[in-house]
Motif scaffolding. Sequence first.
Motif, PDB file in Angstrom:
ATOM      1  N   THR A  93      17.982  21.796   4.252  1.00  0.00           N
ATOM      2  CA  THR A  93      19.066  21.862   3.271  1.00  0.00           C
ATOM      3  C   THR A  93      19.597  20.465   2.975  1.00  0.00           C
ATOM      4  OG1 THR A  93      19.731  24.097   3.909  1.00  0.00           O
ATOM      5  CG2 THR A  93      21.397  22.722   2.847  1.00  0.00           C
ATOM      6  N   ALA A  94      19.583  20.113   1.695  1.00  0.00           N
ATOM      7  CA  ALA A  94      20.004  18.771   1.283  1.00  0.00           C
ATOM      8  C   ALA A  94      19.929  18.673  -0.235  1.00  0.00           C
ATOM      9  CB  ALA A  94      19.102  17.707   1.909  1.00  0.00           C
ATOM     10  N   VAL A  95      20.469  17.584  -0.748  1.00  0.00           N
ATOM     11  CA  VAL A  95      20.209  17.209  -2.132  1.00  0.00           C
ATOM     12  C   VAL A  95      18.950  16.346  -2.125  1.00  0.00           C
ATOM     13  CG1 VAL A  95      21.044  16.007  -4.174  1.00  0.00           C
ATOM     14  CG2 VAL A  95      22.649  17.286  -2.734  1.00  0.00           C
ATOM     15  N   TYR A  96      18.002  16.712  -2.934  1.00  0.00           N
ATOM     16  CA  TYR A  96      16.721  16.008  -2.995  1.00  0.00           C
ATOM     17  C   TYR A  96      16.688  15.102  -4.225  1.00  0.00           C
ATOM     18  CZ  TYR A  96      14.790  18.703   0.824  1.00  0.00           C
ATOM     19  OH  TYR A  96      14.549  19.237   2.064  1.00  0.00           O
ATOM     20  N   PHE A  97      16.311  13.839  -3.992  1.00  0.00           N
ATOM     21  CA  PHE A  97      16.276  12.833  -5.044  1.00  0.00           C
ATOM     22  C   PHE A  97      14.855  12.347  -5.280  1.00  0.00           C
ATOM     23  CE2 PHE A  97      20.820  12.093  -5.384  1.00  0.00           C
ATOM     24  CZ  PHE A  97      21.304  12.474  -4.135  1.00  0.00           C
ATOM     25  N   CYS A  98      14.531  12.194  -6.538  1.00  0.00           N
ATOM     26  CA  CYS A  98      13.295  11.556  -6.935  1.00  0.00           C
ATOM     27  C   CYS A  98      13.576  10.070  -7.147  1.00  0.00           C
ATOM     28  CB  CYS A  98      12.814  12.204  -8.229  1.00  0.00           C
ATOM     29  SG  CYS A  98      11.368  11.461  -8.981  1.00  0.00           S
ATOM     30  N   ALA A  99      12.618   9.219  -6.791  1.00  0.00           N
ATOM     31  CA  ALA A  99      12.825   7.777  -6.934  1.00  0.00           C
ATOM     32  C   ALA A  99      11.538   7.090  -7.368  1.00  0.00           C
ATOM     33  CB  ALA A  99      13.313   7.192  -5.607  1.00  0.00           C
ATOM     34  N   ALA A 100      11.682   5.957  -8.057  1.00  0.00           N
ATOM     35  CA  ALA A 100      10.560   5.137  -8.519  1.00  0.00           C
ATOM     36  C   ALA A 100      10.981   3.672  -8.388  1.00  0.00           C
ATOM     37  CB  ALA A 100      10.213   5.492  -9.963  1.00  0.00           C
ATOM     38  N   ASP A 101      10.248   2.769  -8.268  1.00  0.00           N
ATOM     39  CA  ASP A 101       8.869   2.531  -8.404  1.00  0.00           C
ATOM     40  C   ASP A 101       8.317   1.894  -7.137  1.00  0.00           C
ATOM     41  OD1 ASP A 101       9.658  -0.456 -10.381  1.00  0.00           O
ATOM     42  OD2 ASP A 101      10.289   0.248  -8.439  1.00  0.00           O
ATOM     43  N   SER A 102       8.176   2.721  -6.130  1.00  0.00           N
ATOM     44  CA  SER A 102       7.641   2.290  -4.859  1.00  0.00           C
ATOM     45  C   SER A 102       7.070   3.507  -4.139  1.00  0.00           C
ATOM     46  CB  SER A 102       8.748   1.648  -4.010  1.00  0.00           C
ATOM     47  OG  SER A 102       8.279   1.352  -2.718  1.00  0.00           O
ATOM     48  N   ASP A 103       6.302   3.274  -3.095  1.00  0.00           N
ATOM     49  CA  ASP A 103       5.874   4.366  -2.218  1.00  0.00           C
ATOM     50  C   ASP A 103       6.292   4.065  -0.778  1.00  0.00           C
ATOM     51  OD1 ASP A 103       2.326   3.403  -2.346  1.00  0.00           O
ATOM     52  OD2 ASP A 103       4.096   2.379  -1.552  1.00  0.00           O
ATOM     53  N   SER A 104       7.367   3.290  -0.685  1.00  0.00           N
ATOM     54  CA  SER A 104       7.892   2.912   0.626  1.00  0.00           C
ATOM     55  C   SER A 104       8.748   4.017   1.216  1.00  0.00           C
ATOM     56  CB  SER A 104       8.725   1.644   0.483  1.00  0.00           C
ATOM     57  OG  SER A 104       9.427   1.362   1.674  1.00  0.00           O
ATOM     58  N   GLU A 105       8.929   3.971   2.526  1.00  0.00           N
ATOM     59  CA  GLU A 105       9.848   4.905   3.181  1.00  0.00           C
ATOM     60  C   GLU A 105      11.279   4.366   3.143  1.00  0.00           C
ATOM     61  OE1 GLU A 105       7.924   3.730   7.275  1.00  0.00           O
ATOM     62  OE2 GLU A 105       9.779   4.822   7.662  1.00  0.00           O
ATOM     63  N   TYR A 106      11.456   3.153   2.645  1.00  0.00           N
ATOM     64  CA  TYR A 106      12.777   2.531   2.607  1.00  0.00           C
ATOM     65  C   TYR A 106      13.381   2.652   1.224  1.00  0.00           C
ATOM     66  CZ  TYR A 106      11.131   0.630   7.004  1.00  0.00           C
ATOM     67  OH  TYR A 106      10.634   0.497   8.281  1.00  0.00           O
ATOM     68  N   GLU A 107      14.547   3.235   1.137  1.00  0.00           N
ATOM     69  CA  GLU A 107      15.150   3.489  -0.169  1.00  0.00           C
ATOM     70  C   GLU A 107      15.493   2.218  -0.916  1.00  0.00           C
ATOM     71  OE1 GLU A 107      19.078   5.302   1.770  1.00  0.00           O
ATOM     72  OE2 GLU A 107      19.300   4.919  -0.355  1.00  0.00           O
ATOM     73  N   THR A 108      15.695   1.131  -0.214  1.00  0.00           N
ATOM     74  CA  THR A 108      16.008  -0.129  -0.901  1.00  0.00           C
ATOM     75  C   THR A 108      14.835  -0.653  -1.722  1.00  0.00           C
ATOM     76  OG1 THR A 108      15.436  -1.326   1.120  1.00  0.00           O
ATOM     77  CG2 THR A 108      17.772  -0.839   0.751  1.00  0.00           C
ATOM     78  N   ALA A 109      13.649  -0.119  -1.483  1.00  0.00           N
ATOM     79  CA  ALA A 109      12.476  -0.558  -2.240  1.00  0.00           C
ATOM     80  C   ALA A 109      12.400   0.082  -3.623  1.00  0.00           C
ATOM     81  CB  ALA A 109      11.202  -0.233  -1.463  1.00  0.00           C
ATOM     82  N   TYR A 110      13.229   1.062  -3.874  1.00  0.00           N
ATOM     83  CA  TYR A 110      13.187   1.804  -5.125  1.00  0.00           C
ATOM     84  C   TYR A 110      14.264   1.304  -6.088  1.00  0.00           C
ATOM     85  CZ  TYR A 110      10.172   5.040  -2.616  1.00  0.00           C
ATOM     86  OH  TYR A 110       9.141   5.597  -1.894  1.00  0.00           O
TER      87      TYR A 110
END
Length: 123
Positions: A93-110
């Motif tokens: 259970t969570a809010v799910y976010f789509c992100a681009a332009d990376s395939d990193s596990e680190y959100e700062t890369a997006y």
Amino acid sequence: QVQLVESGGGLVQAGGSLRLTCVASVRASSSVDIAMGWFRQAPGKEREFVAAISWSGGSTYYADSVKSRFTITRDDAKNTVSLQMTNLKPEDTAVYFCAADSDSEYETAYDYWGQGTQVTVSS
């Protein structure tokens, strides 16, 4: 500038399935060949990596907590990235976010993020 719009969230019982879809668009471009990922944020918790896919679709990455249950795919003809979620658990259970332009596990890369879609799994 990349715009991302998620859909497919909802309420499901534990053990059920949901499919999230993210539509990507770029102004003045008909195609979006970029790496993308999914993150989630549960109430009171930090946003965490869920899955990512390379720009070619040849490589995919998953958090340990969702491996073998979630599958990320892309359809470049439709400029979409999907997250098929099976055997859902209440802890998903969570809010799910789509992100681009990376395939990193680190959100700062997006650089680009969607507004999110709520997934609620009842026990």
